[in-house]
Design a protein around this motif. Structure first.
Motif, PDB file in Angstrom:
ATOM      1  N   VAL A   1       0.822  -1.218   0.000  1.00  0.00           N
ATOM      2  CA  VAL A   1       0.000   0.000   0.000  1.00  0.00           C
ATOM      3  C   VAL A   1       0.851   1.261   0.000  1.00  0.00           C
ATOM      4  O   VAL A   1       0.387   2.332  -0.411  1.00  0.00           O
ATOM      5  CB  VAL A   1      -0.965   0.010   1.205  1.00  0.00           C
ATOM      6  CG1 VAL A   1      -2.038  -1.054   1.030  1.00  0.00           C
ATOM      7  CG2 VAL A   1      -0.233  -0.193   2.533  1.00  0.00           C
ATOM      8  N   TYR A   2       2.090   1.149   0.473  1.00  0.00           N
ATOM      9  CA  TYR A   2       3.027   2.275   0.432  1.00  0.00           C
ATOM     10  C   TYR A   2       4.404   1.734   0.054  1.00  0.00           C
ATOM     11  O   TYR A   2       4.807   0.658   0.489  1.00  0.00           O
ATOM     12  CB  TYR A   2       3.135   2.977   1.793  1.00  0.00           C
ATOM     13  CG  TYR A   2       1.824   3.513   2.329  1.00  0.00           C
ATOM     14  CD1 TYR A   2       1.229   4.650   1.778  1.00  0.00           C
ATOM     15  CD2 TYR A   2       1.196   2.900   3.410  1.00  0.00           C
ATOM     16  CE1 TYR A   2       0.029   5.149   2.276  1.00  0.00           C
ATOM     17  CE2 TYR A   2       0.007   3.393   3.920  1.00  0.00           C
ATOM     18  CZ  TYR A   2      -0.571   4.511   3.346  1.00  0.00           C
ATOM     19  OH  TYR A   2      -1.756   5.000   3.830  1.00  0.00           O
TER      20      TYR A   2
ATOM     21  N   TYR B   1       2.752  -3.188   3.659  1.00  0.00           N
ATOM     22  CA  TYR B   1       1.699  -3.997   3.031  1.00  0.00           C
ATOM     23  C   TYR B   1       0.528  -4.181   3.980  1.00  0.00           C
ATOM     24  O   TYR B   1       0.666  -4.109   5.202  1.00  0.00           O
ATOM     25  CB  TYR B   1       2.255  -5.357   2.589  1.00  0.00           C
ATOM     26  CG  TYR B   1       2.585  -6.324   3.703  1.00  0.00           C
ATOM     27  CD1 TYR B   1       1.675  -7.296   4.119  1.00  0.00           C
ATOM     28  CD2 TYR B   1       3.837  -6.272   4.342  1.00  0.00           C
ATOM     29  CE1 TYR B   1       1.983  -8.186   5.132  1.00  0.00           C
ATOM     30  CE2 TYR B   1       4.147  -7.160   5.350  1.00  0.00           C
ATOM     31  CZ  TYR B   1       3.218  -8.120   5.755  1.00  0.00           C
ATOM     32  OH  TYR B   1       3.532  -9.004   6.768  1.00  0.00           O
ATOM     33  N   ARG B   2      -0.616  -4.390   3.387  1.00  0.00           N
ATOM     34  CA  ARG B   2      -1.848  -4.607   4.149  1.00  0.00           C
ATOM     35  C   ARG B   2      -2.110  -6.099   4.235  1.00  0.00           C
ATOM     36  O   ARG B   2      -2.091  -6.805   3.225  1.00  0.00           O
ATOM     37  CB  ARG B   2      -3.025  -3.923   3.471  1.00  0.00           C
ATOM     38  CG  ARG B   2      -4.342  -4.012   4.240  1.00  0.00           C
ATOM     39  CD  ARG B   2      -4.516  -2.853   5.184  1.00  0.00           C
ATOM     40  NE  ARG B   2      -4.549  -1.579   4.468  1.00  0.00           N
ATOM     41  CZ  ARG B   2      -4.339  -0.396   5.038  1.00  0.00           C
ATOM     42  NH1 ARG B   2      -4.047  -0.351   6.328  1.00  0.00           N
ATOM     43  NH2 ARG B   2      -4.403   0.718   4.338  1.00  0.00           N
TER      44      ARG B   2
ATOM     45  N   ARG C   1       4.079  -8.772  15.468  1.00  0.00           N
ATOM     46  CA  ARG C   1       3.710  -8.285  14.148  1.00  0.00           C
ATOM     47  C   ARG C   1       4.565  -8.960  13.082  1.00  0.00           C
ATOM     48  O   ARG C   1       5.570  -9.603  13.373  1.00  0.00           O
ATOM     49  CB  ARG C   1       3.868  -6.759  14.083  1.00  0.00           C
ATOM     50  CG  ARG C   1       2.927  -6.019  15.027  1.00  0.00           C
ATOM     51  CD  ARG C   1       1.484  -6.371  14.754  1.00  0.00           C
ATOM     52  NE  ARG C   1       0.553  -5.637  15.622  1.00  0.00           N
ATOM     53  CZ  ARG C   1      -0.756  -5.756  15.554  1.00  0.00           C
ATOM     54  NH1 ARG C   1      -1.299  -6.560  14.659  1.00  0.00           N
ATOM     55  NH2 ARG C   1      -1.538  -5.078  16.380  1.00  0.00           N
ATOM     56  N   ALA C   2       4.153  -8.774  11.817  1.00  0.00           N
ATOM     57  CA  ALA C   2       4.818  -9.474  10.723  1.00  0.00           C
ATOM     58  C   ALA C   2       5.589  -8.507   9.833  1.00  0.00           C
ATOM     59  O   ALA C   2       5.259  -7.323   9.722  1.00  0.00           O
ATOM     60  CB  ALA C   2       3.799 -10.230   9.892  1.00  0.00           C
ATOM     61  N   GLY C   3       6.627  -9.041   9.191  1.00  0.00           N
ATOM     62  CA  GLY C   3       7.409  -8.253   8.255  1.00  0.00           C
ATOM     63  C   GLY C   3       8.262  -9.152   7.391  1.00  0.00           C
ATOM     64  O   GLY C   3       8.443 -10.344   7.691  1.00  0.00           O
ATOM     65  N   TYR C   4       8.756  -8.609   6.279  1.00  0.00           N
ATOM     66  CA  TYR C   4       9.624  -9.355   5.365  1.00  0.00           C
ATOM     67  C   TYR C   4      10.984  -8.671   5.284  1.00  0.00           C
ATOM     68  O   TYR C   4      11.083  -7.440   5.342  1.00  0.00           O
ATOM     69  CB  TYR C   4       9.024  -9.402   3.955  1.00  0.00           C
ATOM     70  CG  TYR C   4       7.708 -10.148   3.861  1.00  0.00           C
ATOM     71  CD1 TYR C   4       7.657 -11.527   4.016  1.00  0.00           C
ATOM     72  CD2 TYR C   4       6.518  -9.465   3.595  1.00  0.00           C
ATOM     73  CE1 TYR C   4       6.453 -12.211   3.914  1.00  0.00           C
ATOM     74  CE2 TYR C   4       5.312 -10.135   3.489  1.00  0.00           C
ATOM     75  CZ  TYR C   4       5.284 -11.513   3.655  1.00  0.00           C
ATOM     76  OH  TYR C   4       4.099 -12.192   3.561  1.00  0.00           O
TER      77      TYR C   4
END
Length: 403
Positions: free
Chosen positions: A134-135, A189-190, A207-210
């Motif tokens: 989304v950004y 990302y959403r 929380r999640a992240g890549y």
């Protein structure tokens, strides 16, 4: 003749509305329970299937696990070079492969602290698993090959850490494998989850992240197993055999030492278990139909007794034994079928109301409804045979004398 019997049966049911309703109550509860339980089971199976489809039906995890119980050899571990060779050998059969590496770390920004689980990915991961950016942007080839400290964060986690979802360009500090560094946010990302996925995920503070997969395999670039995605439409059993045979050869192991776990096989197992549970619980609920059937038989016996003079008059006017029997069987079947229809409406209504309450699409199969109504009518016929026979065999002289 059939229409006449049906008209007489409906008239008899209307004449005793409350008694008829109470008689049907057992059938209503039984059919309603069966419809509700089977529909809930089918809905859960559909949602699980949909969940696996979102994850990827060609997803599999592969690693070496000695079947004889021996310890792991150094050669059992995978390397980046091996994954590159696997891409070359399998070509377009292998859509994606990585180390399946992930790490839990605490991200720091000012006074804010947020727990994260960072998943290591390659630039082409979005081709097999949707990442709704989304950004900013997704991770690219330069991030992966350059082992850059660039990350993509989930929107809610970014807002917790930075106070805004659009955190592209911001930097936070975290410690991974004992090394503390600054990491740069290049994308947000959403995470679009269905209500069922949200329930399955539960409430978690993590929380999640890549981040680049190469950051999580550093410094020796060896890892325990690999995550692969086969080409869409691939028979995962055939693919498993082929990949296991290749790895057994390259790692000097028996084929049985190669562990292969696919999303398709897991989904099949889960679906079979849930289907079995649904059938078992539905079968238990169906026992209440026997109670309803006994109630119908009981009320029909009372009806036969109350209408003894009517039976005598009909037989005196020429009605045959078969006609009397069909009359009472028709009444019993209609009573039971009406109970079945009301049960279907009750069961389906409860399931649909629950679906609206939780925002979940429900699955109610027409075949289940038809079988339920048909079965309820059969229950009425079965338990109406004895009262009908009793009415049919009544002696007309004794029946006419009955007060």
């Amino acid at each position: 003749m059939l229409l006449e019997n049906m008209n007489m049966a409906i008239h008899a049911i209307k004449a005793n509305k409350m008694r008829s309703f109470l008689t049907m109550l057992g059938i209503i509860i039984g059919i309603g329970s069966v419809i509700a339980i089977v529909s809930i089971g089918d809905t859960m199976r559909f949602m699980v299937s949909d969940l696996y489809k979102n994850v990827g039906m060609t997803l599999a995890y592969v690693y070496v696990w000695p079947a004889d119980g021996d310890g792991m050899r150094e050669s059992d571990y995978f390397t980046l070079d091996e994954t590159e060779r696997m891409k070359e050998v399998f070509g377009d059969e292998l859509t994606y492969i990585d180390s399946n590496a992930s790490v839990n770390a605490e991200a720091l920004y000012g006074r804010n602290k947020v727990k994260y689980q960072f998943e290591g990915i390659y630039a082409d991961y979005s081709a097999v698993h949707e990442i709704n950016i989304v950004y900013g942007r997704n991770l690219n080839e330069a991030d992966i090959k350059g082992r850059k400290n660039n990350v993509v964060l989930e929107a809610n986690g970014a807002k917790e850490l930075f106070g805004t979802e659009n955190a592209v360009g911001k930097t936070f500090r975290t410690t991974i494998y004992g090394s503390t560094d600054d990491y740069h946010v290049v994308g947000i990302y959403r995470l679009d989850q269905s209500p069922f996925e949200a329930i399955m995920a539960g409430r978690s503070e993590t929380r999640a992240g890549y981040m680049p997969d190469t950051l999580l395999t550093w410094p020796n670039d060896t890892f325990f197993g690999v995550r692969v995605f086969a080409r869409e439409g691939t028979d995962m059993k055939v693919f498993s055999d082929k990949l296991s045979a290749y790895l057994a050869k390259t790692k000097n192991r028996n084929k049985e030492d190669i562990a292969f776990s696919s999303a398709a096989s897991e989904m099949g197992t889960v679906d079979a278990v849930m289907g079995g549970l649904s059938a078992a619980v539905g079968g238990i609920a169906a026992i209440s139909l026997l109670v309803g059937g006994i109630g119908i038989m009981n009320i029909m016996l009372v009806s036969v007794t109350e209408r003894t003079r009517e039976i005598g008059i009909r037989k005196a006017l020429g009605a045959k034994t078969r006609d009397i029997m069909i009359q009472f069987l028709t009444e019993s079947a209609i009573l039971s079928a009406l109970g079945g229809i009301l049960g279907v409406l009750t069961g389906a209504g409860l399931v649909m109301a629950g679906g609206l309450l939780f925002g979940i699409g429900v699955v109610i199969k027409p075949a289940v409804i038809l079988v339920a109504v048909g079965f309820s009518a059969l229950v009425g016929l079965f338990f109406g045979i004895y009262p009908a026979q009793k009415a049919a065999k009544a002696d007309p002289i004794d029946a006419l004398r009955y007060e």
